[in-house]
Design a protein around this motif. Structure first.
Motif, PDB file in Angstrom:
ATOM      1  N   VAL A  64      -9.079  -2.532  -6.702  1.00 36.41           N
ATOM      2  CA  VAL A  64      -8.395  -3.179  -7.993  1.00 36.41           C
ATOM      3  C   VAL A  64      -9.292  -1.394  -8.760  1.00 36.41           C
ATOM      4  O   VAL A  64     -10.141  -2.136  -9.327  1.00 36.41           O
ATOM      5  CB  VAL A  64      -7.776  -4.524  -8.727  1.00 36.41           C
ATOM      6  CG1 VAL A  64      -7.394  -3.758 -10.098  1.00 36.41           C
ATOM      7  CG2 VAL A  64      -7.103  -5.575  -8.149  1.00 36.41           C
ATOM      8  N   VAL A  65      -8.252  -1.057  -9.409  1.00 35.91           N
ATOM      9  CA  VAL A  65      -9.045   0.059  -9.964  1.00 35.91           C
ATOM     10  C   VAL A  65      -7.965   0.331 -11.461  1.00 35.91           C
ATOM     11  O   VAL A  65      -7.110   0.429 -11.696  1.00 35.91           O
ATOM     12  CB  VAL A  65      -8.596   1.566  -9.265  1.00 35.91           C
ATOM     13  CG1 VAL A  65      -9.414   2.360 -10.934  1.00 35.91           C
ATOM     14  CG2 VAL A  65      -9.428   1.790  -8.248  1.00 35.91           C
ATOM     15  N   LEU A  66      -9.280   0.264 -12.389  1.00 38.47           N
ATOM     16  CA  LEU A  66      -9.091  -0.265 -14.022  1.00 38.47           C
ATOM     17  C   LEU A  66      -9.538   1.082 -14.760  1.00 38.47           C
ATOM     18  O   LEU A  66     -10.339   1.621 -14.144  1.00 38.47           O
ATOM     19  CB  LEU A  66      -9.390  -1.655 -14.597  1.00 38.47           C
ATOM     20  CG  LEU A  66      -8.753  -2.762 -13.815  1.00 38.47           C
ATOM     21  CD1 LEU A  66      -9.464  -4.083 -14.702  1.00 38.47           C
ATOM     22  CD2 LEU A  66      -6.766  -2.506 -13.869  1.00 38.47           C
ATOM     23  N   LYS A  67      -8.025   1.636 -15.621  1.00 36.10           N
ATOM     24  CA  LYS A  67      -8.845   2.221 -16.953  1.00 36.10           C
ATOM     25  C   LYS A  67      -9.271   1.890 -17.711  1.00 36.10           C
ATOM     26  O   LYS A  67      -8.607   1.113 -17.941  1.00 36.10           O
ATOM     27  CB  LYS A  67      -7.998   3.330 -16.712  1.00 36.10           C
ATOM     28  CG  LYS A  67      -6.885   4.420 -15.871  1.00 36.10           C
ATOM     29  CD  LYS A  67      -5.877   5.365 -16.154  1.00 36.10           C
ATOM     30  CE  LYS A  67      -5.523   5.334 -14.705  1.00 36.10           C
ATOM     31  NZ  LYS A  67      -3.889   6.407 -15.317  1.00 36.10           N
ATOM     32  N   GLY A  85      -4.127  -7.565  -6.399  1.00 33.18           N
ATOM     33  CA  GLY A  85      -3.427  -8.224  -5.839  1.00 33.18           C
ATOM     34  C   GLY A  85      -5.067  -9.317  -5.398  1.00 33.18           C
ATOM     35  O   GLY A  85      -5.131  -9.837  -3.878  1.00 33.18           O
ATOM     36  N   LEU A  86      -5.805  -9.397  -5.890  1.00 31.73           N
ATOM     37  CA  LEU A  86      -7.176 -10.395  -5.560  1.00 31.73           C
ATOM     38  C   LEU A  86      -6.619 -11.679  -5.982  1.00 31.73           C
ATOM     39  O   LEU A  86      -7.146 -11.603  -7.448  1.00 31.73           O
ATOM     40  CB  LEU A  86      -8.368  -9.520  -6.250  1.00 31.73           C
ATOM     41  CG  LEU A  86      -8.177  -8.652  -6.137  1.00 31.73           C
ATOM     42  CD1 LEU A  86      -9.633  -7.371  -7.049  1.00 31.73           C
ATOM     43  CD2 LEU A  86      -8.982  -7.559  -4.483  1.00 31.73           C
ATOM     44  N   GLU A  87      -6.735 -12.478  -5.782  1.00 30.94           N
ATOM     45  CA  GLU A  87      -5.791 -13.524  -5.945  1.00 30.94           C
ATOM     46  C   GLU A  87      -6.878 -14.872  -5.847  1.00 30.94           C
ATOM     47  O   GLU A  87      -7.271 -14.610  -3.938  1.00 30.94           O
ATOM     48  CB  GLU A  87      -4.509 -14.245  -5.295  1.00 30.94           C
ATOM     49  CG  GLU A  87      -3.852 -15.618  -5.804  1.00 30.94           C
ATOM     50  CD  GLU A  87      -2.981 -16.334  -5.646  1.00 30.94           C
ATOM     51  OE1 GLU A  87      -2.687 -17.123  -5.775  1.00 30.94           O
ATOM     52  OE2 GLU A  87      -1.789 -15.083  -4.912  1.00 30.94           O
ATOM     53  N   MET A  88      -7.141 -16.121  -6.461  1.00 35.47           N
ATOM     54  CA  MET A  88      -8.259 -17.111  -5.627  1.00 35.47           C
ATOM     55  C   MET A  88      -7.826 -18.131  -6.871  1.00 35.47           C
ATOM     56  O   MET A  88      -6.910 -17.839  -7.242  1.00 35.47           O
ATOM     57  CB  MET A  88      -9.978 -16.601  -6.317  1.00 35.47           C
ATOM     58  CG  MET A  88     -10.209 -15.376  -6.051  1.00 35.47           C
ATOM     59  SD  MET A  88     -11.655 -14.623  -7.055  1.00 35.47           S
ATOM     60  CE  MET A  88     -11.081 -13.606  -6.509  1.00 35.47           C
ATOM     61  N   THR A 101     -13.418  -0.606 -11.161  1.00 37.26           N
ATOM     62  CA  THR A 101     -12.937  -0.801  -9.592  1.00 37.26           C
ATOM     63  C   THR A 101     -13.654  -2.074  -9.088  1.00 37.26           C
ATOM     64  O   THR A 101     -14.525  -2.453  -8.848  1.00 37.26           O
ATOM     65  CB  THR A 101     -13.726   0.259  -8.145  1.00 37.26           C
ATOM     66  OG1 THR A 101     -13.199   1.535  -8.464  1.00 37.26           O
ATOM     67  CG2 THR A 101     -12.775  -0.085  -7.384  1.00 37.26           C
ATOM     68  N   LEU A 102     -12.780  -3.045  -8.829  1.00 39.71           N
ATOM     69  CA  LEU A 102     -12.458  -4.947  -7.948  1.00 39.71           C
ATOM     70  C   LEU A 102     -12.324  -4.824  -6.830  1.00 39.71           C
ATOM     71  O   LEU A 102     -11.836  -3.925  -7.078  1.00 39.71           O
ATOM     72  CB  LEU A 102     -12.106  -5.442  -8.598  1.00 39.71           C
ATOM     73  CG  LEU A 102     -12.536  -5.455 -11.070  1.00 39.71           C
ATOM     74  CD1 LEU A 102     -11.184  -6.088 -11.523  1.00 39.71           C
ATOM     75  CD2 LEU A 102     -13.426  -6.282 -11.269  1.00 39.71           C
TER      76      LEU A 102
END
Length: 170
Positions: A53-56, A126-129, A165-166
């Motif tokens: 995931v790329v965040l601004k 899409g990074l689900e935990m 970026t995650l």
């Protein structure tokens, strides 16, 4: 009422309606730009499984992004200084979260009483935990959730040139 006054009344009414419509159109045109400045990640896709995931960064220097808690959509403010995910009290009620044991959290405004809770799922992009610790903060206003280290510790975090970026480390 004389026909001339009736015509003038209708003309005024249509002038007012025209201005209302023009202002409404300007609002619709510029709302997207204002939203983009406050939360440049507001249209982040929530269904790319395990993709980075790329965040601004927004104009205040924060990273805001849409995500989900137990399947319900929320707005996250990423906070690496927060130990847990912190959910405003009213939002926790709206999400049907059950407050657990009371504990205390240190904040910039001092020590406050919060209530522990466990989240079945937390997703950013899409990074689900699953099974993530959080707390309900009855003192917190608004609907923005602080996404703390109870979630972020499971990710590789890279900040560079105004982006964050995650990536999943699993």
């Amino acid at each position: 009422m004389p026909p001339n006054q009736t015509r003038q009344g209708f003309a005024r009414l249509f002038t007012h309606l025209t201005w209302i419509i023009i202002l409404g159109l300007f609002y619709l045109l510029f709302e997207d730009q204002l939203q983009q400045k406050e939360n440049p990640n507001y249209n982040l896709s929530l269904n790319q499984t395990n993709e980075p995931v790329v965040l601004k960064r927004n104009r205040q220097g924060h990273y805001l992004a849409p995500g989900t808690i137990n399947g319900a959509q929320v707005i996250f403010l990423l906070d690496t200084g927060a130990t847990e995910i912190s959910i405003p009290g009213q939002l926790a009620e709206d999400l049907n979260l059950k407050p657990g044991r009371a504990s205390y959290a240190s904040t910039a405004n001092g020590t406050i009483k919060v209530f522990n809770t466990r989240l079945s799922s937390v997703a950013l992009g899409g990074l689900e935990m699953q099974n993530i610790n959080a707390h309900i903060n009855p003192h917190m206003q608004g609907n923005t959730v602080l996404l703390g280290m109870s979630y972020l510790q499971h990710l590789e975090i890279i900040q560079r040139n105004g982006t964050l970026t995650l990536k999943s480390v699993q």
